[in-house]
Design a protein around this motif. Structure first.
Motif, PDB file in Angstrom:
ATOM      1  N   THR A   1     -11.312  -5.035 -17.471  1.00  0.00           N
ATOM      2  CA  THR A   1     -10.981  -5.322 -18.870  1.00  0.00           C
ATOM      3  C   THR A   1     -11.936  -6.368 -19.435  1.00  0.00           C
ATOM      4  N   ALA A   2     -12.177  -7.425 -18.644  1.00  0.00           N
ATOM      5  CA  ALA A   2     -13.097  -8.466 -19.096  1.00  0.00           C
ATOM      6  C   ALA A   2     -14.508  -7.901 -19.241  1.00  0.00           C
ATOM      7  N   ALA A   3     -14.928  -7.078 -18.281  1.00  0.00           N
ATOM      8  CA  ALA A   3     -16.267  -6.487 -18.340  1.00  0.00           C
ATOM      9  C   ALA A   3     -16.420  -5.581 -19.559  1.00  0.00           C
ATOM     10  N   SER A   4     -15.373  -4.848 -19.895  1.00  0.00           N
ATOM     11  CA  SER A   4     -15.422  -3.976 -21.070  1.00  0.00           C
ATOM     12  C   SER A   4     -15.660  -4.774 -22.334  1.00  0.00           C
ATOM     13  N   VAL A   5     -14.993  -5.927 -22.421  1.00  0.00           N
ATOM     14  CA  VAL A   5     -15.164  -6.788 -23.593  1.00  0.00           C
ATOM     15  C   VAL A   5     -16.597  -7.311 -23.651  1.00  0.00           C
ATOM     16  N   VAL A   6     -17.122  -7.745 -22.493  1.00  0.00           N
ATOM     17  CA  VAL A   6     -18.480  -8.278 -22.431  1.00  0.00           C
ATOM     18  C   VAL A   6     -19.503  -7.215 -22.817  1.00  0.00           C
ATOM     19  N   LEU A   7     -19.336  -6.008 -22.279  1.00  0.00           N
ATOM     20  CA  LEU A   7     -20.310  -4.943 -22.487  1.00  0.00           C
ATOM     21  C   LEU A   7     -20.169  -4.258 -23.843  1.00  0.00           C
ATOM     22  N   GLY A   8     -18.987  -4.349 -24.419  1.00  0.00           N
ATOM     23  CA  GLY A   8     -18.762  -3.656 -25.677  1.00  0.00           C
ATOM     24  C   GLY A   8     -18.681  -2.153 -25.489  1.00  0.00           C
ATOM     25  N   MET A   9     -18.224  -1.722 -24.309  1.00  0.00           N
ATOM     26  CA  MET A   9     -18.036  -0.298 -24.034  1.00  0.00           C
ATOM     27  C   MET A   9     -16.778  -0.132 -23.174  1.00  0.00           C
ATOM     28  N   PRO A  10     -16.065   0.967 -23.331  1.00  0.00           N
ATOM     29  CA  PRO A  10     -14.785   1.143 -22.636  1.00  0.00           C
ATOM     30  C   PRO A  10     -14.950   1.593 -21.187  1.00  0.00           C
ATOM     31  N   VAL A  11     -15.609   0.801 -20.373  1.00  0.00           N
ATOM     32  CA  VAL A  11     -15.843   1.162 -18.981  1.00  0.00           C
ATOM     33  C   VAL A  11     -14.596   0.873 -18.154  1.00  0.00           C
ATOM     34  N   TYR A  12     -14.257   1.773 -17.249  1.00  0.00           N
ATOM     35  CA  TYR A  12     -13.047   1.624 -16.434  1.00  0.00           C
ATOM     36  C   TYR A  12     -13.325   0.864 -15.144  1.00  0.00           C
ATOM     37  N   ASP A  13     -14.481   1.124 -14.519  1.00  0.00           N
ATOM     38  CA  ASP A  13     -14.766   0.541 -13.205  1.00  0.00           C
ATOM     39  C   ASP A  13     -16.249   0.191 -13.108  1.00  0.00           C
ATOM     40  N   THR A  14     -16.558  -1.094 -13.237  1.00  0.00           N
ATOM     41  CA  THR A  14     -17.962  -1.523 -13.156  1.00  0.00           C
ATOM     42  C   THR A  14     -18.403  -1.823 -11.736  1.00  0.00           C
ATOM     43  N   GLN A  15     -17.451  -2.070 -10.815  1.00  0.00           N
ATOM     44  CA  GLN A  15     -17.795  -2.654  -9.517  1.00  0.00           C
ATOM     45  C   GLN A  15     -17.888  -1.661  -8.371  1.00  0.00           C
ATOM     46  N   CYS A  16     -17.629  -0.394  -8.609  1.00  0.00           N
ATOM     47  CA  CYS A  16     -17.749   0.577  -7.526  1.00  0.00           C
ATOM     48  C   CYS A  16     -19.205   0.627  -7.048  1.00  0.00           C
ATOM     49  N   GLY A  17     -19.393   0.621  -5.737  1.00  0.00           N
ATOM     50  CA  GLY A  17     -20.743   0.565  -5.178  1.00  0.00           C
ATOM     51  C   GLY A  17     -21.407   1.911  -5.030  1.00  0.00           C
ATOM     52  N   ALA A  18     -21.190   2.808  -5.989  1.00  0.00           N
ATOM     53  CA  ALA A  18     -21.842   4.124  -5.997  1.00  0.00           C
ATOM     54  C   ALA A  18     -22.311   4.397  -7.416  1.00  0.00           C
ATOM     55  N   LYS A  19     -23.623   4.219  -7.652  1.00  0.00           N
ATOM     56  CA  LYS A  19     -24.181   4.394  -8.990  1.00  0.00           C
ATOM     57  C   LYS A  19     -25.515   5.118  -8.896  1.00  0.00           C
ATOM     58  N   LEU A  20     -25.813   5.909  -9.930  1.00  0.00           N
ATOM     59  CA  LEU A  20     -27.047   6.676  -9.967  1.00  0.00           C
ATOM     60  C   LEU A  20     -27.663   6.563 -11.355  1.00  0.00           C
ATOM     61  N   PHE A  21     -29.005   6.424 -11.405  1.00  0.00           N
ATOM     62  CA  PHE A  21     -29.704   6.197 -12.665  1.00  0.00           C
ATOM     63  C   PHE A  21     -30.880   7.170 -12.814  1.00  0.00           C
ATOM     64  N   ARG A  22     -31.194   7.475 -14.052  1.00  0.00           N
ATOM     65  CA  ARG A  22     -32.390   8.260 -14.338  1.00  0.00           C
ATOM     66  C   ARG A  22     -33.600   7.320 -14.291  1.00  0.00           C
ATOM     67  N   VAL A  23     -34.649   7.724 -13.604  1.00  0.00           N
ATOM     68  CA  VAL A  23     -35.870   6.915 -13.540  1.00  0.00           C
ATOM     69  C   VAL A  23     -36.629   7.131 -14.851  1.00  0.00           C
ATOM     70  N   ALA A  24     -36.559   6.140 -15.720  1.00  0.00           N
ATOM     71  CA  ALA A  24     -37.157   6.233 -17.050  1.00  0.00           C
ATOM     72  C   ALA A  24     -37.350   4.828 -17.601  1.00  0.00           C
ATOM     73  N   GLY A  25     -37.900   4.737 -18.805  1.00  0.00           N
ATOM     74  CA  GLY A  25     -38.206   3.449 -19.415  1.00  0.00           C
ATOM     75  C   GLY A  25     -37.058   2.470 -19.475  1.00  0.00           C
ATOM     76  N   PRO A  26     -35.845   2.885 -19.907  1.00  0.00           N
ATOM     77  CA  PRO A  26     -34.753   1.928 -19.990  1.00  0.00           C
ATOM     78  C   PRO A  26     -34.423   1.255 -18.664  1.00  0.00           C
ATOM     79  N   LEU A  27     -34.438   2.020 -17.560  1.00  0.00           N
ATOM     80  CA  LEU A  27     -34.141   1.407 -16.262  1.00  0.00           C
ATOM     81  C   LEU A  27     -35.239   0.431 -15.865  1.00  0.00           C
ATOM     82  N   THR A  28     -36.495   0.799 -16.103  1.00  0.00           N
ATOM     83  CA  THR A  28     -37.607  -0.106 -15.798  1.00  0.00           C
ATOM     84  C   THR A  28     -37.466  -1.408 -16.563  1.00  0.00           C
ATOM     85  N   ALA A  29     -37.110  -1.320 -17.846  1.00  0.00           N
ATOM     86  CA  ALA A  29     -36.928  -2.519 -18.664  1.00  0.00           C
ATOM     87  C   ALA A  29     -35.763  -3.360 -18.144  1.00  0.00           C
ATOM     88  N   ALA A  30     -34.685  -2.700 -17.721  1.00  0.00           N
ATOM     89  CA  ALA A  30     -33.500  -3.420 -17.250  1.00  0.00           C
ATOM     90  C   ALA A  30     -33.752  -4.161 -15.947  1.00  0.00           C
TER      91      ALA A  30
END
Length: 275
Positions: free
Chosen positions: A157-186
């Motif tokens: 709930t706190a993370a959703s407020v910080v991010l400004g998006m309705p995310v349910y679970d930020t801490q699960c250790g299984a994530k996948l990203f597209r290799v592109a400009g936004p990820l490089t910048a991040a």
């Protein structure tokens, strides 16, 4: 877990710290056999047990599919994940994976879930991140201690407020990203937080994809199975510090900063073992 001939290549970063007794070598081997497009980069975060020996043995047994990135000292999961992701992004475009992610070494999320995350990125051209989500639904096996579940709901709930998006679970250790400009910048700068880096990375990606529909750029995928595994490195003190880190991230997000810290960084160390 099958992989068609035209499946995009996937590189998974697996952070490890004193995991010699918990690493399921057979499970990682099965995942590699089932998915020819998969590569694994294990990041040894200054382990003091036999983790490095176990990882080197895996790298020797799986030529060109498994590598080990050895960090000189323990810096925490955030630094290990950042170093691993950066290493993958620094590879030649001709050999670099199309998707990169990170996965908990204890396999609390089974590797059988990976094709589902890949399928989301393949089906959604505008999507930059797929987040495994531990949602307790009928027909899904999410075995989580009750106290951790409710603590997780407060955190989310706190993370959703910080991010400004309705995310349910930020801490699960299984994530996948597209290799592109936004990820490089991040990933230009190391993470500010040792434990809240998941939120920090999502905040940076959110900033890097400004102007895009958040529901197109980010997708949460409910996992079919997840379980608590004994031996977690997260202590109550670390949880409290991560709360302070979340407050710092919130302050930086409110300032509209696109980067959490200075982008002047050292190149991650070269991996050992075959690639």
């Amino acid at each position: 877990m099958t992989s068609p001939a035209d499946a995009p290549s996937v590189a998974l970063v697996v952070p490890c710290y004193n995991e010699a007794r918990r690493l399921d070598v057979a499970a990682f081997a099965r995942a590699l056999d089932a998915s020819p497009a998969l590569r694994l980069l294990f990041v040894d975060d200054g382990s003091t047990d036999d983790t490095r020996a176990v990882l080197d043995a895996m790298a020797s047994a799986h030529a060109d599919r498994v590598a080990v990135l050895a960090l000189p000292r323990n810096g925490g999961k955030a630094g290990a994940v950042w170093s691993g992701l950066r290493h993958v992004l620094a590879e030649s475009p001709a050999t670099r994976a199309a998707y990169v992610g990170y996965w908990d070494a204890d396999l609390s999320t089974p590797l059988a879930a990976l094709p589902e995350l890949v399928a989301v990125l393949r089906a959604r051209a505008a999507c930059h991140a797929v987040l495994g989500s531990r949602v307790r639904l009928l027909g899904r096996r999410i075995a989580r201690r009750l106290a951790r579940h409710y603590l997780g709901r407060v955190w989310a709930t706190a993370a959703s407020v910080v991010l400004g998006m309705p995310v349910y679970d930020t801490q699960c250790g299984a994530k996948l990203f597209r290799v592109a400009g936004p990820l490089t910048a991040a990933l230009e700068a190391p993470f500010l937080s040792r434990w809240a880096f998941d939120v920090e990375l999502l905040a940076r990606l959110h900033a890097a994809t400004a102007g895009q529909d958040v529901d197109e750029s980010f997708v949460e995928h409910p996992l079919a199975e997840w379980r608590d595994v004994a031996g977690s490195k997260l202590t109550m003190g670390a949880a409290l510090r991560s709360g302070l880190d979340l407050a710092r991230i919130a302050w930086r997000v409110r300032r509209g900063a696109r980067r959490a810290v200075s982008p002047v960084v050292d190149r991650p160390p070269a991996p050992t073992g075959p690639r």
